[in-house]
Design a protein around this motif. Structure first.
Motif, PDB file in Angstrom:
ATOM      1  N   ALA A 271       0.834  -1.210   0.000  1.00  0.00           N
ATOM      2  CA  ALA A 271       0.000   0.000   0.000  1.00  0.00           C
ATOM      3  C   ALA A 271       0.865   1.256   0.000  1.00  0.00           C
ATOM      4  O   ALA A 271       0.539   2.253  -0.663  1.00  0.00           O
ATOM      5  CB  ALA A 271      -0.930  -0.002   1.209  1.00  0.00           C
ATOM      6  N   LEU A 272       1.991   1.236   0.731  1.00  0.00           N
ATOM      7  CA  LEU A 272       2.894   2.381   0.739  1.00  0.00           C
ATOM      8  C   LEU A 272       3.473   2.637  -0.650  1.00  0.00           C
ATOM      9  O   LEU A 272       3.527   3.776  -1.117  1.00  0.00           O
ATOM     10  CB  LEU A 272       4.044   2.155   1.730  1.00  0.00           C
ATOM     11  CG  LEU A 272       3.892   2.640   3.161  1.00  0.00           C
ATOM     12  CD1 LEU A 272       5.158   2.329   3.932  1.00  0.00           C
ATOM     13  CD2 LEU A 272       3.568   4.121   3.227  1.00  0.00           C
ATOM     14  N   THR A 273       3.916   1.575  -1.291  1.00  0.00           N
ATOM     15  CA  THR A 273       4.543   1.692  -2.611  1.00  0.00           C
ATOM     16  C   THR A 273       3.582   2.284  -3.632  1.00  0.00           C
ATOM     17  O   THR A 273       4.002   2.985  -4.567  1.00  0.00           O
ATOM     18  CB  THR A 273       5.043   0.322  -3.088  1.00  0.00           C
ATOM     19  OG1 THR A 273       5.934  -0.215  -2.102  1.00  0.00           O
ATOM     20  CG2 THR A 273       5.770   0.417  -4.409  1.00  0.00           C
ATOM     21  N   VAL A 284       5.330   8.328   6.044  1.00  0.00           N
ATOM     22  CA  VAL A 284       6.474   7.836   6.813  1.00  0.00           C
ATOM     23  C   VAL A 284       6.819   8.830   7.923  1.00  0.00           C
ATOM     24  O   VAL A 284       7.064   8.450   9.079  1.00  0.00           O
ATOM     25  CB  VAL A 284       7.684   7.601   5.889  1.00  0.00           C
ATOM     26  CG1 VAL A 284       8.965   7.381   6.703  1.00  0.00           C
ATOM     27  CG2 VAL A 284       7.432   6.415   4.971  1.00  0.00           C
ATOM     28  N   ALA A 285       6.837  10.120   7.598  1.00  0.00           N
ATOM     29  CA  ALA A 285       7.144  11.143   8.601  1.00  0.00           C
ATOM     30  C   ALA A 285       6.106  11.151   9.717  1.00  0.00           C
ATOM     31  O   ALA A 285       6.446  11.332  10.897  1.00  0.00           O
ATOM     32  CB  ALA A 285       7.224  12.515   7.945  1.00  0.00           C
ATOM     33  N   SER A 297      14.646  14.423   7.979  1.00  0.00           N
ATOM     34  CA  SER A 297      15.140  15.167   6.829  1.00  0.00           C
ATOM     35  C   SER A 297      14.759  14.443   5.545  1.00  0.00           C
ATOM     36  O   SER A 297      14.388  13.260   5.558  1.00  0.00           O
ATOM     37  CB  SER A 297      16.666  15.304   6.907  1.00  0.00           C
ATOM     38  OG  SER A 297      17.280  14.027   6.736  1.00  0.00           O
ATOM     39  N   PHE A 298      14.863  15.142   4.429  1.00  0.00           N
ATOM     40  CA  PHE A 298      14.542  14.529   3.135  1.00  0.00           C
ATOM     41  C   PHE A 298      15.459  13.339   2.865  1.00  0.00           C
ATOM     42  O   PHE A 298      15.023  12.306   2.349  1.00  0.00           O
ATOM     43  CB  PHE A 298      14.686  15.579   2.024  1.00  0.00           C
ATOM     44  CG  PHE A 298      14.330  15.084   0.657  1.00  0.00           C
ATOM     45  CD1 PHE A 298      13.072  14.581   0.384  1.00  0.00           C
ATOM     46  CD2 PHE A 298      15.264  15.129  -0.377  1.00  0.00           C
ATOM     47  CE1 PHE A 298      12.733  14.123  -0.888  1.00  0.00           C
ATOM     48  CE2 PHE A 298      14.943  14.687  -1.641  1.00  0.00           C
ATOM     49  CZ  PHE A 298      13.667  14.179  -1.903  1.00  0.00           C
ATOM     50  N   GLU A 299      16.728  13.466   3.249  1.00  0.00           N
ATOM     51  CA  GLU A 299      17.681  12.370   3.032  1.00  0.00           C
ATOM     52  C   GLU A 299      17.290  11.132   3.833  1.00  0.00           C
ATOM     53  O   GLU A 299      17.384  10.002   3.339  1.00  0.00           O
ATOM     54  CB  GLU A 299      19.100  12.820   3.421  1.00  0.00           C
ATOM     55  CG  GLU A 299      19.722  13.842   2.478  1.00  0.00           C
ATOM     56  CD  GLU A 299      19.135  15.234   2.612  1.00  0.00           C
ATOM     57  OE1 GLU A 299      19.273  16.028   1.660  1.00  0.00           O
ATOM     58  OE2 GLU A 299      18.520  15.529   3.669  1.00  0.00           O
ATOM     59  N   ARG A 300      16.828  11.332   5.077  1.00  0.00           N
ATOM     60  CA  ARG A 300      16.406  10.193   5.896  1.00  0.00           C
ATOM     61  C   ARG A 300      15.129   9.562   5.339  1.00  0.00           C
ATOM     62  O   ARG A 300      14.951   8.340   5.393  1.00  0.00           O
ATOM     63  CB  ARG A 300      16.166  10.634   7.339  1.00  0.00           C
ATOM     64  CG  ARG A 300      17.414  10.993   8.127  1.00  0.00           C
ATOM     65  CD  ARG A 300      18.278   9.770   8.437  1.00  0.00           C
ATOM     66  NE  ARG A 300      19.174   9.410   7.343  1.00  0.00           N
ATOM     67  CZ  ARG A 300      19.754   8.244   7.183  1.00  0.00           C
ATOM     68  NH1 ARG A 300      19.506   7.259   8.034  1.00  0.00           N
ATOM     69  NH2 ARG A 300      20.558   8.000   6.177  1.00  0.00           N
ATOM     70  N   LEU A 301      14.239  10.391   4.806  1.00  0.00           N
ATOM     71  CA  LEU A 301      13.024   9.858   4.184  1.00  0.00           C
ATOM     72  C   LEU A 301      13.360   9.019   2.959  1.00  0.00           C
ATOM     73  O   LEU A 301      12.749   7.967   2.712  1.00  0.00           O
ATOM     74  CB  LEU A 301      12.072  11.004   3.810  1.00  0.00           C
ATOM     75  CG  LEU A 301      11.393  11.718   4.980  1.00  0.00           C
ATOM     76  CD1 LEU A 301      10.605  12.924   4.477  1.00  0.00           C
ATOM     77  CD2 LEU A 301      10.469  10.772   5.739  1.00  0.00           C
ATOM     78  N   LEU A 302      14.342   9.480   2.171  1.00  0.00           N
ATOM     79  CA  LEU A 302      14.764   8.700   1.002  1.00  0.00           C
ATOM     80  C   LEU A 302      15.394   7.381   1.434  1.00  0.00           C
ATOM     81  O   LEU A 302      15.193   6.340   0.780  1.00  0.00           O
ATOM     82  CB  LEU A 302      15.749   9.507   0.159  1.00  0.00           C
ATOM     83  CG  LEU A 302      15.189  10.705  -0.600  1.00  0.00           C
ATOM     84  CD1 LEU A 302      16.297  11.385  -1.399  1.00  0.00           C
ATOM     85  CD2 LEU A 302      14.045  10.292  -1.528  1.00  0.00           C
ATOM     86  N   ALA A 303      16.137   7.401   2.538  1.00  0.00           N
ATOM     87  CA  ALA A 303      16.739   6.160   3.037  1.00  0.00           C
ATOM     88  C   ALA A 303      15.660   5.168   3.461  1.00  0.00           C
ATOM     89  O   ALA A 303      15.755   3.968   3.183  1.00  0.00           O
ATOM     90  CB  ALA A 303      17.668   6.471   4.207  1.00  0.00           C
ATOM     91  N   ASP A 305      12.638   5.170   2.271  1.00  0.00           N
ATOM     92  CA  ASP A 305      11.966   4.811   1.020  1.00  0.00           C
ATOM     93  C   ASP A 305      12.699   3.683   0.296  1.00  0.00           C
ATOM     94  O   ASP A 305      12.085   2.845  -0.366  1.00  0.00           O
ATOM     95  CB  ASP A 305      11.899   6.050   0.124  1.00  0.00           C
ATOM     96  CG  ASP A 305      10.565   6.177  -0.585  1.00  0.00           C
ATOM     97  OD1 ASP A 305       9.579   5.585  -0.112  1.00  0.00           O
ATOM     98  OD2 ASP A 305      10.513   6.860  -1.619  1.00  0.00           O
ATOM     99  N   SER A 306      14.029   3.664   0.432  1.00  0.00           N
ATOM    100  CA  SER A 306      14.818   2.649  -0.268  1.00  0.00           C
ATOM    101  C   SER A 306      14.515   1.238   0.225  1.00  0.00           C
ATOM    102  O   SER A 306      14.743   0.257  -0.491  1.00  0.00           O
ATOM    103  CB  SER A 306      16.315   2.945  -0.107  1.00  0.00           C
ATOM    104  OG  SER A 306      16.718   2.750   1.242  1.00  0.00           O
ATOM    105  N   LEU A 307      13.991   1.125   1.444  1.00  0.00           N
ATOM    106  CA  LEU A 307      13.630  -0.196   1.961  1.00  0.00           C
ATOM    107  C   LEU A 307      12.530  -0.835   1.118  1.00  0.00           C
ATOM    108  O   LEU A 307      12.447  -2.061   1.013  1.00  0.00           O
ATOM    109  CB  LEU A 307      13.167  -0.087   3.411  1.00  0.00           C
ATOM    110  CG  LEU A 307      14.183   0.419   4.433  1.00  0.00           C
ATOM    111  CD1 LEU A 307      13.531   0.581   5.801  1.00  0.00           C
ATOM    112  CD2 LEU A 307      15.375  -0.520   4.527  1.00  0.00           C
TER     113      LEU A 307
END
Length: 352
Positions: A271-273, A284-285, A297-303, A305-307
């Motif tokens: 569902a997230l994807t 996620v935030a 931060s945006f960088e942590r959100l991208l990290a 997201d990579s999961l």
């Protein structure tokens, strides 16, 4: 301006009195021109019987003589007829944040306490259009997202900024017309602080190079972006409410105390994807903040997201404020808690 922000009817007779038990409105006043002008305008409506207005002066104790500034400001506010007027003395703790942010946290904590104790439903803040323009430029310099670039909202909770469309020069004119002698905070022109440099150097440079009207243009951009951010936040909140699975206690086991805060939140990968990027990252935030963490931060959100891309590690990814997230794949046997299969698991790290 203030009347519009508070919904005061233009036809309200000057002899009218607010009903007994009417909501108390507090002016947060530093003694500077903006907040003193706001206090003067609020006092005008209070004298007409249209509002019940008090004030709070927060002494951050950061400068020599701050106590006297607070006392003088409180006396001036009482002279306007505001009642009650309180001085809240606070200590600024630099717990991993810069001095400006630390002072802001301390200030709002003090205002929250006084408003709750006095039963105030609204606290007026003196931020102006120029403050908003500075906030937008600072957000651009930090590489911030839509919410930050939207600047300060006109209303958030009990806090209201009725002067947000007013120029700083206009608050100075109000002070002059009312015969006020405001205090000028020396940190506002101290180049040590980023906001001070934006105020005294960056905005004047942009005005000189690009022509007048930069501050109103930034203010207009903030209003447009604020509408976009509100809509995206609403969609994210709806998605989060629909998807989030809350777990109290540890290791997915319910806690004996039913009122214990969540220690774990799960979000289904599939569902997230399927969510658009800006909505998914906001969801996620929201999970991080719900567990007591800070906005990532945006960088942590991208990290995080990579999961979901399943190309490398299943985590954990460390997020802001002692919260971590990992992916629980369906292929991994977890005999004690099979309900976490195929989900992102957010967990608060208590005691670290």
């Amino acid at each position: 301006m203030l009347a519009d922000a508070l919904g005061i009817p233009v036809s309200w007779p000057s002899s009218a009195r607010p009903p007994d038990g009417s909501e108390l409105i507090l002016v947060a006043c530093s003694g500077g021109p903006d907040s003193m002008a706001l206090a003067a305008v609020a006092a005008f409506f209070a004298r007409r019987g249209q509002l019940r207005v008090g004030a709070v002066v927060v002494d951050h104790q950061l400068q020599s003589g701050s106590g006297k500034v607070a006392l003088d400001t409180a006396a001036a506010l009482r002279g306007m007829g505001l009642d009650p007027v309180e001085i809240s003395t606070t200590s600024v703790l630099h717990a991993g944040v810069g001095p400006e942010a630390a002072a802001r946290y301390a200030r709002y904590a003090a205002l929250d306490e006084v408003a709750a104790r006095l039963g105030a439903g609204t606290v007026l803040l003196g931020h102006t259009l120029d403050d908003q323009a500075e906030s937008v430029l600072l957000g651009l310099a930090r590489g911030s997202g839509t919410r930050s670039l939207a600047g300060m909202p006109k209303r958030r909770g009990i806090y209201l900024r009725p002067f947000l469309g007013l120029r700083r020069a206009e608050t100075l004119a109000i002070c002059a017309a009312e015969g006020l002698d405001p205090w000028y905070d020396p940190t506002n022109s101290d180049p040590v602080f980023a906001r001070s440099r934006v105020r005294t150097r960056v905005l004047p440079f942009l005005e000189a190079e690009l022509g007048p009207g930069i501050a109103p243009s930034l203010y207009r951009s903030a209003r447009i972006l604020g509408q976009d951010a509100d809509y995206l936040d609403q969609l994210a909140a709806e998605a989060y409410s629909r998807l989030a699975e809350h777990q109290s206690g540890h290791n997915g086991q319910p806690d004996a105390n039913e009122t214990a805060p969540d220690s774990e939140i799960r979000l289904p990968e599939k569902a997230l994807t399927a969510l658009p990027d800006p909505i998914r990252q906001r969801v996620v935030a929201l999970a991080v903040v719900a567990l007591g963490g800070q906005q990532p931060s945006f960088e942590r959100l991208l990290a995080a997201d990579s999961l979901l891309q399943r190309r490398g590690s299943a985590g954990p990814v460390e997020l802001a404020g002692k919260v971590r997230v990992y992916r629980q794949p369906r292929s991994q046997a977890v005999p004690h808690d099979p309900s976490s299969y195929g989900k992102l698991v957010f967990r608060r790290r208590d005691g670290l």
